[in-house]
Design a protein around this motif. Structure first.
Motif, short mmCIF file in Angstrom:
data_model
loop_
_atom_site.label_atom_id
_atom_site.label_comp_id
_atom_site.label_asym_id
_atom_site.label_seq_id
_atom_site.Cartn_x
_atom_site.Cartn_y
_atom_site.Cartn_z
N SER A 91 0.86 -1.20 0.00
CA SER A 91 0.00 0.00 0.00
C SER A 91 0.88 1.24 0.00
O SER A 91 1.94 1.26 0.63
CB SER A 91 -0.92 0.01 1.23
N SER A 92 0.43 2.32 -0.75
CA SER A 92 1.20 3.57 -0.84
C SER A 92 1.15 4.32 0.49
O SER A 92 0.20 4.20 1.27
CB SER A 92 0.63 4.47 -1.95
N ILE A 93 2.16 5.14 0.71
CA ILE A 93 2.26 5.88 1.97
C ILE A 93 1.86 7.33 1.73
O ILE A 93 2.43 8.00 0.86
CB ILE A 93 3.69 5.82 2.54
N SER A 94 0.90 7.86 2.46
CA SER A 94 0.51 9.27 2.41
C SER A 94 1.33 10.07 3.39
O SER A 94 1.74 9.56 4.45
CB SER A 94 -0.98 9.43 2.73
N ALA A 95 1.59 11.34 3.03
CA ALA A 95 2.34 12.22 3.93
C ALA A 95 1.38 12.81 4.95
O ALA A 95 0.43 13.51 4.60
CB ALA A 95 3.02 13.32 3.13
N GLU A 96 1.64 12.57 6.20
CA GLU A 96 0.81 13.09 7.29
C GLU A 96 1.40 14.42 7.75
O GLU A 96 2.37 14.46 8.51
CB GLU A 96 0.76 12.09 8.45
N ILE A 97 0.80 15.53 7.27
CA ILE A 97 1.31 16.87 7.61
C ILE A 97 0.73 17.27 8.96
O ILE A 97 -0.49 17.41 9.11
CB ILE A 97 0.95 17.90 6.53
N VAL A 124 -2.98 19.49 9.45
CA VAL A 124 -3.37 19.88 8.10
C VAL A 124 -4.01 18.71 7.36
O VAL A 124 -4.96 18.87 6.60
CB VAL A 124 -2.14 20.41 7.33
N GLY A 125 -3.48 17.49 7.55
CA GLY A 125 -4.08 16.31 6.93
C GLY A 125 -3.09 15.51 6.12
O GLY A 125 -1.88 15.79 6.11
N ALA A 126 -3.60 14.49 5.44
CA ALA A 126 -2.77 13.58 4.67
C ALA A 126 -2.70 14.02 3.22
O ALA A 126 -3.67 14.50 2.66
CB ALA A 126 -3.32 12.16 4.76
N LEU A 127 -1.52 13.83 2.64
CA LEU A 127 -1.28 14.17 1.24
C LEU A 127 -0.76 12.92 0.54
O LEU A 127 0.35 12.44 0.81
CB LEU A 127 -0.26 15.31 1.16
N GLY A 128 -1.58 12.38 -0.36
CA GLY A 128 -1.21 11.15 -1.04
C GLY A 128 -0.04 11.31 -1.99
O GLY A 128 0.34 12.44 -2.34
N GLY A 130 2.15 12.03 -4.99
CA GLY A 130 1.91 12.82 -6.19
C GLY A 130 0.88 13.91 -6.02
O GLY A 130 0.70 14.73 -6.92
N GLU A 131 0.20 13.98 -4.90
CA GLU A 131 -0.82 15.00 -4.67
C GLU A 131 -0.18 16.29 -4.17
O GLU A 131 0.90 16.28 -3.58
CB GLU A 131 -1.86 14.51 -3.67
N SER A 132 -0.90 17.40 -4.40
CA SER A 132 -0.42 18.70 -3.95
C SER A 132 -1.57 19.48 -3.35
O SER A 132 -2.75 19.20 -3.61
CB SER A 132 0.23 19.48 -5.10
N ILE A 133 -1.22 20.49 -2.57
CA ILE A 133 -2.22 21.32 -1.91
C ILE A 133 -1.66 22.73 -1.78
O ILE A 133 -0.44 22.93 -1.63
CB ILE A 133 -2.59 20.75 -0.52
N LYS A 134 -2.56 23.76 -1.87
CA LYS A 134 -2.15 25.15 -1.68
C LYS A 134 -2.58 25.63 -0.31
O LYS A 134 -3.73 25.44 0.08
CB LYS A 134 -2.74 26.05 -2.77
N ILE A 135 -1.67 26.27 0.38
CA ILE A 135 -1.94 26.80 1.72
C ILE A 135 -1.53 28.27 1.73
O ILE A 135 -0.45 28.64 1.24
CB ILE A 135 -1.15 26.04 2.80
#
Length: 437
Positions: A91-97, A124-128, A130-135
């Motif tokens: 299973s892939s690992i998500s980044a837990e910010i 902030v939450g999990a980032l899968g 290859g995923e990105s988020i703007k803050i």
């Protein structure tokens, strides 16, 4: 002997399998321990350049760059037997910010902690992968901040991976949007209108928006057209010329003298409103004028007679005027014409205007009859009304004479002539009769 050799071979194979499994578990554990790789791939600062005391935002793009990291779980049944089976799941690992905050070595650029007093983002939450988020991070430049470039650090704490420190470039510049004088007249007469030209200059290294220029007078009697000019956006180091028309509202002598006025420019740097001002003044004079000059008026007039008033209208201004007329400013009195219209007048023109005042309804004594002078500015079409002249008319009672009236004298003359003619005819007839005899 052969049975023992086979048994030893099986043991070696089993031992090798167990070692291989252990090696895979170690590799998987090491991969999981390293965790996903989080990076800031882009950022923007708004406004692009802050002024001291400005509020702004740093918008960062956070991306989980690791698309390969995964967790591997292996399950083995029938261990050390010929019928053992192994099941593997990945299973892939998500980044837990965990947190995001701003770290700065000075107090010139800080996290803007208004309202909730928060100075960082929690959970902030999990980032899968290859995923990105703007803050967006709220910031504020201190009112005492010096011009220069600052590098506050964005700190991202990742619960299951490496933490991130990223310096962000923030510029502070105290340059303003200014109003520069281009052409402001030093003086103006009570009946003039003059043009004003000013320049709005953006001295900042970034564009500003919502630029608005407003003129206001410190004294009553001055009129500016228009009162407000909206420019909108103004590019970095850009300039814009704007024009106003200055004229006087009244012709009162109290307006004569030095009169102050000012121009104010309002603009936005981001969402921050700033203002700047230019003060100026003008000397109001009464030298150039349109004048109503009394040419003729009777010293007195008998009640019932007509008083004839003659004027000259002179354009003493340095420009042409139009729609010139003279109007009696009194009610309840018969004056003809009710308005003497002249029309256009060039510089230096002089025209005549005459009125007949009927005194039949006037009381015995002095009566003041005011006349008003009207004209329009050829440039602005604004109508001016000047108190032109006040004429004093003395009305007297007709004198009573003891001599017979002309009508009575005429009647007596007619009677006497008739009598004389009749007598002459009668005498002539008598003479004729005597001659016949």
């Amino acid at each position: 002997m052969r049975a023992r050799t086979r048994k030893n071979a099986r043991f070696v194979i089993t031992l090798f399998s167990a070692g291989l499994l252990l090696l895979l578990l170690v590799i998987a554990s090491a991969s999981a321990a390293e965790g996903p790789a989080v990076m800031i791939t882009n950022y923007t600062v708004e406004p692009g350049v802050l002024m001291p005391g400005d509020k702004g935002t740093i918008t960062i793009t956070i991306k989980n760059m690791d698309t390969l990291s995964s967790e591997t779980e292996m399950t083995t049944t029938g261990k050390f037997s010929t019928s053992e089976t192994t099941t593997t799941s990945t299973s892939s690992i998500s980044a837990e910010i965990e947190t995001i905050r701003l770290s700065s070595g000075t107090r010139d650029i800080e996290w803007r902690s208004e309202g909730s007093k928060r100075t960082e983002y929690y959970n902030v939450g999990a980032l899968g992968p290859g995923e990105s988020i703007k803050i967006s991070l709220p910031i504020k430049a201190a009112a005492s901040a010096h011009d220069g470039t600052y590098f506050p650090e964005v700190y991202i704490e990742v619960d299951n991976g490496k933490n991130v420190r990223f310096p962000v470039r923030v510029k502070v510049d105290s340059s303003e949007v200014e109003i520069l004088e281009k052409d402001i007249p030093s003086d103006i007469s009570l009946s003039e209108s003059k043009q004003i030209a000013i320049v709005v200059a953006n001295n900042r290294p970034n564009s500003v928006r919502g630029v608005d220029v407003h003129v206001k007078s410190e004294s009553d009697g001055l009129e500016f057209t228009p009162e407000r000019i909206f420019i909108g956006d103004l590019a970095a180091y850009g300039k814009r010329e704007v024009n106003f028309t200055l004229q006087t509202q009244t012709f009162k002598e109290s307006l004569i003298g030095n009169r102050e006025f000012s121009f104010e420019v309002a603009y936005k740097n981001g969402d921050n409103v700033h203002r700047n001002e230019l003060k100026s003044s003008v000397l109001v004079k009464s030298t150039a004028d349109v004048k109503l000059i009394l040419v003729n008026a009777p010293e007195f007039v008998l009640k019932g007679e007509i008083a004839k008033i003659d004027f000259d209208v002179a354009n003493g201004m340095a420009k042409d005027i139009k729609a010139v007329s003279v109007v009696p400013a009194i009610e309840g009195l018969r004056i003809l014409p009710s308005e003497y219209f002249i029309g256009d007048m060039e510089v230096g023109d002089v025209f005549s205007a005459s009125f007949d005042i009927y005194t039949r309804d006037l009381s015995i004594g002095d009566t003041t009859v005011p006349f008003t002078l009207l004209f329009k500015d050829v440039d602005t079409d604004k109508q001016y009304e000047m108190p032109g002249y006040e004429v004093h008319v003395e009305v007297r009672e007709p004198q009573k004479s003891e001599l017979p009236s002309p009508v009575l004298i005429g009647a007596l003359v007619v009677i006497l002539v008739s009598v004389a003619v009749a007598v002459g005819v009668r005498v002539k007839r008598k003479r004729g009769r005597r001659e016949k005899r």
